[in-house]
Enzyme design. Structure first.
Site, PDB file in Angstrom:
ATOM      1  N   ASP A 188     -40.481  16.834 -31.545  1.00  0.00           N
ATOM      2  CA  ASP A 188     -40.693  15.452 -31.964  1.00  0.00           C
ATOM      3  C   ASP A 188     -42.177  15.303 -32.283  1.00  0.00           C
ATOM      4  O   ASP A 188     -42.954  14.801 -31.488  1.00  0.00           O
ATOM      5  CB  ASP A 188     -40.257  14.516 -30.824  1.00  0.00           C
ATOM      6  CG  ASP A 188     -40.202  13.060 -31.241  1.00  0.00           C
ATOM      7  OD1 ASP A 188     -40.898  12.700 -32.204  1.00  0.00           O
ATOM      8  OD2 ASP A 188     -39.490  12.291 -30.586  1.00  0.00           O
ATOM      9  N   GLU A 227     -45.060  13.690 -34.153  1.00  0.00           N
ATOM     10  CA  GLU A 227     -45.392  12.438 -34.827  1.00  0.00           C
ATOM     11  C   GLU A 227     -46.897  12.379 -35.139  1.00  0.00           C
ATOM     12  O   GLU A 227     -47.654  11.862 -34.346  1.00  0.00           O
ATOM     13  CB  GLU A 227     -44.954  11.263 -33.970  1.00  0.00           C
ATOM     14  CG  GLU A 227     -43.463  11.295 -33.636  1.00  0.00           C
ATOM     15  CD  GLU A 227     -43.048  10.181 -32.690  1.00  0.00           C
ATOM     16  OE1 GLU A 227     -43.685   9.116 -32.659  1.00  0.00           O
ATOM     17  OE2 GLU A 227     -42.075  10.389 -31.970  1.00  0.00           O
ATOM     18  N   TYR A 272     -36.098   3.600 -37.624  1.00  0.00           N
ATOM     19  CA  TYR A 272     -36.342   2.384 -36.850  1.00  0.00           C
ATOM     20  C   TYR A 272     -37.847   2.265 -36.661  1.00  0.00           C
ATOM     21  O   TYR A 272     -38.606   3.148 -37.084  1.00  0.00           O
ATOM     22  CB  TYR A 272     -35.610   2.418 -35.497  1.00  0.00           C
ATOM     23  CG  TYR A 272     -35.619   3.750 -34.791  1.00  0.00           C
ATOM     24  CD1 TYR A 272     -36.757   4.222 -34.137  1.00  0.00           C
ATOM     25  CD2 TYR A 272     -34.487   4.565 -34.785  1.00  0.00           C
ATOM     26  CE1 TYR A 272     -36.769   5.440 -33.496  1.00  0.00           C
ATOM     27  CE2 TYR A 272     -34.483   5.792 -34.149  1.00  0.00           C
ATOM     28  CZ  TYR A 272     -35.634   6.223 -33.499  1.00  0.00           C
ATOM     29  OH  TYR A 272     -35.634   7.454 -32.868  1.00  0.00           O
ATOM     30  N   ASP A 331     -35.658  20.700 -29.358  1.00  0.00           N
ATOM     31  CA  ASP A 331     -35.956  19.697 -30.384  1.00  0.00           C
ATOM     32  C   ASP A 331     -37.448  19.435 -30.337  1.00  0.00           C
ATOM     33  O   ASP A 331     -38.026  19.286 -29.250  1.00  0.00           O
ATOM     34  CB  ASP A 331     -35.184  18.405 -30.102  1.00  0.00           C
ATOM     35  CG  ASP A 331     -35.586  17.279 -31.040  1.00  0.00           C
ATOM     36  OD1 ASP A 331     -35.214  17.322 -32.214  1.00  0.00           O
ATOM     37  OD2 ASP A 331     -36.296  16.349 -30.577  1.00  0.00           O
TER      38      ASP A 331
END
Length: 612
Positions: free
Chosen positions: A384, A386, A454, A382
């Site tokens: 991630d 950002e 979130y 995975d």
């Protein structure tokens, strides 16, 4: 939009121990008595891509003291020692010699000494000797351990069996036999280069490696791993199969201050209610995937009461730490798939370099995830990031196509039998982060997206207005339109991402302000509320009793207690969100992260029951 803040990682220099095939060193008194009186292990304690920190530890396991030691080894061309401590290290070409200092040559019975060095390159030591003797403590100098056999190939896979074949290892004195290892445990010893394993369970994942033994009973390094999925037993859970993904993040640093371990997934009952785990985080440095916290990942020793299996780790165990605990968890719950997640808020800066050479990045990730020591632990990767072509902790300007190019390279390298996923922004505003990158194009290479619905609002805006950090839908007075789960999911669908490849994100924590007098959202504040680990953020397991929910807005809960104002999801709001996710045809849900839940896993239970 902010994502989560990371806990500071524990320094791990000097802690990681990797036992190599040549790691047992002979003693120093006489050839006859020394062979079993002194041992040593080599450790790569840190790795930053182009260089590393290494450590040798010599231990006197005999009954008499020794007075000096000299360790020798070879490095491959391109790898060298650049500085050293607690030993005098010299070289002749690729051959390296370390002699004790005047003050650390004597070792009493049972004592040990370590010396360390910084190195450049990526190679590992070989042909180790100590005082001219063989490093395995049983053979004379010059008798090298066998090489690694070829990576096995699998054929004739049935519900309960598989045939394995591999290319032969080499050895200067000849190979005697091979150990066949299933999920890291020996299941057979054979003299040929093939083996049929039987008695397996239908519809189950297994990982096989092979290790050669020479005529002097020296074992060499294990081969690469081959993954096998037996036939029958139904289908794996996942998007499109009728079963929803229920995925949780497990943080490597949680084993420190939070005292949260893999076994907690069992004792809380959560392991029986999830389908996938994202292990966070591996680092991204210099355009490559690298280890995040080596000590927590694969060296931390677990006692019997801390271990999933109930068996204590030993000092010479090849794999310990979280990786070994995850291996034990998968043995207990074979339906669970584990992905290694790379990047995150703190470590996303390296993706900019990765985007410059996606194939090299994918290769580095594959080599790390499929390392033979733990290849059976992981079912995929995975990322991630950002954020692609946008700003997080740092800003990226790789362009809209970078995410598609990078994920395509990962899929090409990892193939169809591994999962490849990505955690992505949930900024559904016009011209926001979803609009900055080609998430629609990248979706073709991915099994699913973890949409981080979130951290929309929080006390980084110190004076407010107060707002729920994870609204499902918009509401009157929301500080910014498009900062909702519904807006993000709608925008991603419009960009061509199939609904079945979208997972709804749930935070197992709240965000809050202090100095607030207004109970309803939209009030002013004076700063972040006090949190256990970080200002403005607190675990659900704390907030449910310290500041119980007093209302709901936008599909999530909020609480006003004293002068503090918090927003967080409860089992009730999670249930509503799961119903919404099913109505949208989403592939399931994921959450950040396990340790924020109660001891009996009530939030995981809410996700599980809501998606069933």
């Amino acid at each position: 939009m902010r994502f989560r803040q990371r806990a500071r990682l524990r320094a791990v220099a000097g802690l990681t121990t990797l036992l190599l095939p040549f790691a047992a060193l002979v003693g120093l008194a006489s050839p006859a008595s020394a062979a079993t009186s002194v041992t040593a292990t080599y450790a790569k304690t840190q790795d930053w891509g182009s260089g590393f920190e290494g450590k040798w530890t010599v231990k006197n396991t005999g009954t008499t003291s020794i007075s000096s030691w000299t360790v020798e080894w070879d490095f491959p061309s391109g790898t060298s020692v650049t500085s050293a401590w607690d030993a005098d290290v010299t070289s002749s070409g690729t051959h390296w010699t370390a002699k004790n200092k005047s003050w650390n040559g004597t070792l009493a019975a049972g004592a040990s000494i370590s010396f360390g060095f910084n190195g450049s390159g990526t190679g590992s030591p070989s042909n180790c000797k100590l005082n001219g003797g063989s490093c395995d403590g049983t053979t004379v100098p010059g008798d090298a351990a066998p090489s690694a056999p070829g990576t096995p190939t699998a054929s004739s896979v049935t519900d309960t069996s598989v045939k394995l074949s591999w290319s032969a290892a080499t050895d200067d004195k000849g190979v005697k036999n091979y150990d066949v290892l299933r999920d890291g445990a020996k299941v057979a010893t054979v003299t040929t280069t093939s083996y049929s394993d039987t008695g397996l369970t239908a519809g189950t994942d297994y990982s096989y490696t092979v290790q050669a033994r020479d005529t002097a009973d020296q074992t060499g390094p294990v081969s690469g791993a081959v993954k096998v999925h037996t036939t029958g037993g139904g289908t794996d859970p996942g998007p499109g199969t009728g079963s929803k993904v229920k995925l949780g993040y497990f943080t490597e640093w949680g084993v420190y201050g939070r005292n949260y371990h893999v076994k907690n997934l069992v004792t809380s009952g959560s392991a029986a209610k999830i389908t996938h785990i994202n292990y966070a985080f591996g680092n991204v440095q210099g355009g490559k995937c690298t280890i995040g916290d080596a000590y927590a990942d694969y060296d931390k020793a677990y006692t019997a009461d801390q271990s999933v299996s109930g068996v204590a780790d030993t000092w010479d165990q090849p794999l310990r730490g979280n990786f070994n605990q995850l291996r034990q968890l998968k043995a207990k719950y074979p339906n669970i798939k584990v992905l290694w997640s790379f990047g995150g808020w703190t470590w996303s800066g390296g993706f900019t370099d990765a985007a410059k050479n996606p194939a090299a990045f994918a290769q580095s990730c594959y080599d790390l995830v499929e390392d033979p020591r733990w290849a059976d632990v992981f079912d995929g990767i995975d990322i991630d990031w950002e954020y692609p072509n946008a700003c997080g902790l740092t800003c990226d300007t790789s362009g809209p196509a970078a995410i598609k190019t990078l994920t395509s390279a990962l899929r090409t390298k990892f193939g169809a039998n591994n999962l490849v996923t990505a955690a992505i922004t949930a900024d559904g505003s016009d011209g926001g982060k979803i609009d900055a990158a080609d998430y629609g194009g990248a979706a073709a290479s991915l099994d699913w997206y973890n949409v981080m619905t979130y951290d929309y609002f929080g006390a980084w805006d110190k004076t407010g207005p107060t707002a729920p950090h994870s609204p499902l839908t918009s509401y009157s007075g929301i500080p910014k339109e498009g900062f909702t789960s519904a807006a993000a999911i709608s925008k991603l669908k419009a960009k061509g991402v199939p609904a079945s490849k979208l997972l709804l994100g749930i935070g197992f924590y709240g965000r809050g302000w202090t100095g607030v007098t207004q109970s309803a959202p939209g009030g002013t504040a004076t700063g972040p509320a006090t949190g256990t680990y970080e200002q403005g953020i607190e675990d659900y397991k704390v907030l449910k009793t310290s500041c119980p929910a007093t209302g709901t807005v936008g599909g999530t809960a909020y609480a006003h207690c004293g002068t503090n104002w918090w927003s967080y999801d409860t089992p009730a709001t999670i249930g509503s969100k799961m119903s919404w996710a099913k109505s949208q045809g989403l592939g399931g849900a994921f959450f950040w992260e396990f340790s924020g839940d109660t001891g009996n896993g009530e939030l995981v239970s809410a996700i599980n029951s809501g998606l069933n």
